[in-house]
Motif scaffolding. Structure first.
Motif, PDB file in Angstrom:
ATOM      1  N   MET A   1       0.822  -1.202   0.000  1.00 28.13           N
ATOM      2  CA  MET A   1       0.000   0.000   0.000  1.00 28.13           C
ATOM      3  C   MET A   1       0.866   1.266   0.000  1.00 28.13           C
ATOM      4  N   VAL A   2       1.955   1.215   0.749  1.00 31.67           N
ATOM      5  CA  VAL A   2       2.857   2.374   0.797  1.00 31.67           C
ATOM      6  C   VAL A   2       3.512   2.588  -0.560  1.00 31.67           C
ATOM      7  N   VAL A   3       3.860   1.512  -1.225  1.00 34.99           N
ATOM      8  CA  VAL A   3       4.498   1.608  -2.534  1.00 34.99           C
ATOM      9  C   VAL A   3       3.535   2.220  -3.550  1.00 34.99           C
ATOM     10  N   VAL A   4       2.267   1.841  -3.468  1.00 33.47           N
ATOM     11  CA  VAL A   4       1.258   2.380  -4.395  1.00 33.47           C
ATOM     12  C   VAL A   4       1.092   3.879  -4.180  1.00 33.47           C
ATOM     13  N   ARG A   5       1.074   4.328  -2.934  1.00 36.86           N
ATOM     14  CA  ARG A   5       0.945   5.762  -2.653  1.00 36.86           C
ATOM     15  C   ARG A   5       2.140   6.541  -3.196  1.00 36.86           C
ATOM     16  N   ILE A   6       3.323   5.966  -3.068  1.00 34.84           N
ATOM     17  CA  ILE A   6       4.525   6.630  -3.593  1.00 34.84           C
ATOM     18  C   ILE A   6       4.461   6.709  -5.117  1.00 34.84           C
ATOM     19  N   ILE A   7       4.020   5.657  -5.753  1.00 39.12           N
ATOM     20  CA  ILE A   7       3.902   5.659  -7.217  1.00 39.12           C
ATOM     21  C   ILE A   7       2.869   6.677  -7.664  1.00 39.12           C
ATOM     22  N   VAL A   8       1.738   6.751  -6.970  1.00 40.60           N
ATOM     23  CA  VAL A   8       0.696   7.724  -7.323  1.00 40.60           C
ATOM     24  C   VAL A   8       1.216   9.148  -7.142  1.00 40.60           C
ATOM     25  N   LYS A   9       1.960   9.392  -6.076  1.00 42.51           N
ATOM     26  CA  LYS A   9       2.522  10.728  -5.873  1.00 42.51           C
ATOM     27  C   LYS A   9       3.516  11.082  -6.973  1.00 42.51           C
ATOM     28  N   ILE A  10       4.294  10.133  -7.408  1.00 43.28           N
ATOM     29  CA  ILE A  10       5.252  10.388  -8.490  1.00 43.28           C
ATOM     30  C   ILE A  10       4.522  10.652  -9.799  1.00 43.28           C
ATOM     31  N   VAL A  11       3.457   9.897 -10.052  1.00 52.55           N
ATOM     32  CA  VAL A  11       2.683  10.092 -11.287  1.00 52.55           C
ATOM     33  C   VAL A  11       1.972  11.444 -11.271  1.00 52.55           C
ATOM     34  N   LEU A  12       1.492  11.879 -10.096  1.00 54.95           N
ATOM     35  CA  LEU A  12       0.765  13.141  -9.996  1.00 54.95           C
ATOM     36  C   LEU A  12       1.669  14.362  -9.842  1.00 54.95           C
ATOM     37  N   LEU A  13       2.963  14.156  -9.786  1.00 59.15           N
ATOM     38  CA  LEU A  13       3.889  15.274  -9.645  1.00 59.15           C
ATOM     39  C   LEU A  13       3.781  16.288 -10.796  1.00 59.15           C
ATOM     40  N   PRO A  14       3.717  15.858 -12.069  1.00 60.59           N
ATOM     41  CA  PRO A  14       3.540  16.857 -13.139  1.00 60.59           C
ATOM     42  C   PRO A  14       2.222  17.626 -13.031  1.00 60.59           C
ATOM     43  N   VAL A  15       1.190  16.962 -12.554  1.00 62.45           N
ATOM     44  CA  VAL A  15      -0.096  17.643 -12.365  1.00 62.45           C
ATOM     45  C   VAL A  15       0.037  18.721 -11.298  1.00 62.45           C
ATOM     46  N   ARG A  16       0.708  18.398 -10.206  1.00 59.53           N
ATOM     47  CA  ARG A  16       0.913  19.389  -9.142  1.00 59.53           C
ATOM     48  C   ARG A  16       1.754  20.555  -9.628  1.00 59.53           C
ATOM     49  N   ILE A  17       2.766  20.276 -10.437  1.00 59.18           N
ATOM     50  CA  ILE A  17       3.609  21.350 -10.966  1.00 59.18           C
ATOM     51  C   ILE A  17       2.793  22.255 -11.893  1.00 59.18           C
ATOM     52  N   CYS A  18       1.967  21.650 -12.751  1.00 58.27           N
ATOM     53  CA  CYS A  18       1.111  22.446 -13.638  1.00 58.27           C
ATOM     54  C   CYS A  18       0.116  23.279 -12.840  1.00 58.27           C
ATOM     55  N   LEU A  19      -0.470  22.698 -11.808  1.00 64.30           N
ATOM     56  CA  LEU A  19      -1.409  23.446 -10.973  1.00 64.30           C
ATOM     57  C   LEU A  19      -0.722  24.599 -10.249  1.00 64.30           C
ATOM     58  N   THR A  20       0.513  24.390  -9.834  1.00 60.46           N
ATOM     59  CA  THR A  20       1.257  25.467  -9.184  1.00 60.46           C
ATOM     60  C   THR A  20       1.523  26.604 -10.164  1.00 60.46           C
ATOM     61  N   MET A  21       1.904  26.276 -11.382  1.00 55.55           N
ATOM     62  CA  MET A  21       2.146  27.317 -12.392  1.00 55.55           C
ATOM     63  C   MET A  21       0.860  28.076 -12.715  1.00 55.55           C
ATOM     64  N   ILE A  22      -0.240  27.352 -12.880  1.00 54.32           N
ATOM     65  CA  ILE A  22      -1.532  27.993 -13.148  1.00 54.32           C
ATOM     66  C   ILE A  22      -1.915  28.893 -11.982  1.00 54.32           C
ATOM     67  N   GLN A  23      -1.698  28.408 -10.762  1.00 53.00           N
ATOM     68  CA  GLN A  23      -2.031  29.204  -9.591  1.00 53.00           C
ATOM     69  C   GLN A  23      -1.210  30.489  -9.537  1.00 53.00           C
ATOM     70  N   LEU A  24       0.054  30.422  -9.865  1.00 53.49           N
ATOM     71  CA  LEU A  24       0.891  31.625  -9.851  1.00 53.49           C
ATOM     72  C   LEU A  24       0.443  32.633 -10.901  1.00 53.49           C
ATOM     73  N   VAL A  25       0.086  32.146 -12.083  1.00 54.07           N
ATOM     74  CA  VAL A  25      -0.405  33.043 -13.135  1.00 54.07           C
ATOM     75  C   VAL A  25      -1.717  33.698 -12.710  1.00 54.07           C
ATOM     76  N   VAL A  26      -2.613  32.901 -12.141  1.00 56.07           N
ATOM     77  CA  VAL A  26      -3.900  33.452 -11.689  1.00 56.07           C
ATOM     78  C   VAL A  26      -3.681  34.455 -10.560  1.00 56.07           C
ATOM     79  N   MET A  27      -2.738  34.176  -9.670  1.00 54.77           N
ATOM     80  CA  MET A  27      -2.442  35.125  -8.591  1.00 54.77           C
ATOM     81  C   MET A  27      -1.905  36.448  -9.138  1.00 54.77           C
ATOM     82  N   PHE A  28      -1.051  36.380 -10.162  1.00 56.07           N
ATOM     83  CA  PHE A  28      -0.533  37.610 -10.758  1.00 56.07           C
ATOM     84  C   PHE A  28      -1.651  38.418 -11.406  1.00 56.07           C
ATOM     85  N   PHE A  29      -2.501  37.741 -12.180  1.00 57.41           N
ATOM     86  CA  PHE A  29      -3.600  38.465 -12.827  1.00 57.41           C
ATOM     87  C   PHE A  29      -4.615  38.972 -11.813  1.00 57.41           C
ATOM     88  N   THR A  30      -4.769  38.263 -10.714  1.00 58.75           N
ATOM     89  CA  THR A  30      -5.653  38.751  -9.650  1.00 58.75           C
ATOM     90  C   THR A  30      -5.101  40.035  -9.057  1.00 58.75           C
TER      91      THR A  30
END
Length: 95
Positions: A1-30
């Protein structure tokens, strides 16, 4: 179970990075829209009150201008809520 969570976190890392970039852009425009829209809404509201006070406008025109000023004032607040929603979504991805 721990291994699956680590794999899911690694797979979702690009999604988190994209969300962070989108959030920064939205914060600037705000921030940018808040600066511009708050100045514009202040000018519109002062114009509406003074125009009605000096008899240059009717009451309905003054109310319409005040509503327009309020809408311009509230738009950056709504985009601020979008930033908070993105941060909440990122936190939910981390779990």
């Amino acid at each position: 179970m721990v291994v699956v969570r680590i794999i899911v976190k690694i797979v979702l890392l690009p999604v988190r990075i994209c969300l962070t970039m989108i959030q920064l852009v939205v914060m600037f425009f705000t921030w940018l829209s808040a600066t511009v829209f708050h100045i514009l809404s202040g000018i519109i509201c002062i114009t509406a009150v003074l125009g009605y006070g000096f008899g240059q406008e009717t009451g309905t025109e003054a109310v319409r201008m005040l509503v327009a000023g309020f809408i311009l004032y509230i738009l950056p607040v709504l985009s601020g809520w979008a930033v908070v929603w993105l941060e909440t979504f990122k936190i939910r991805l981390m779990e």
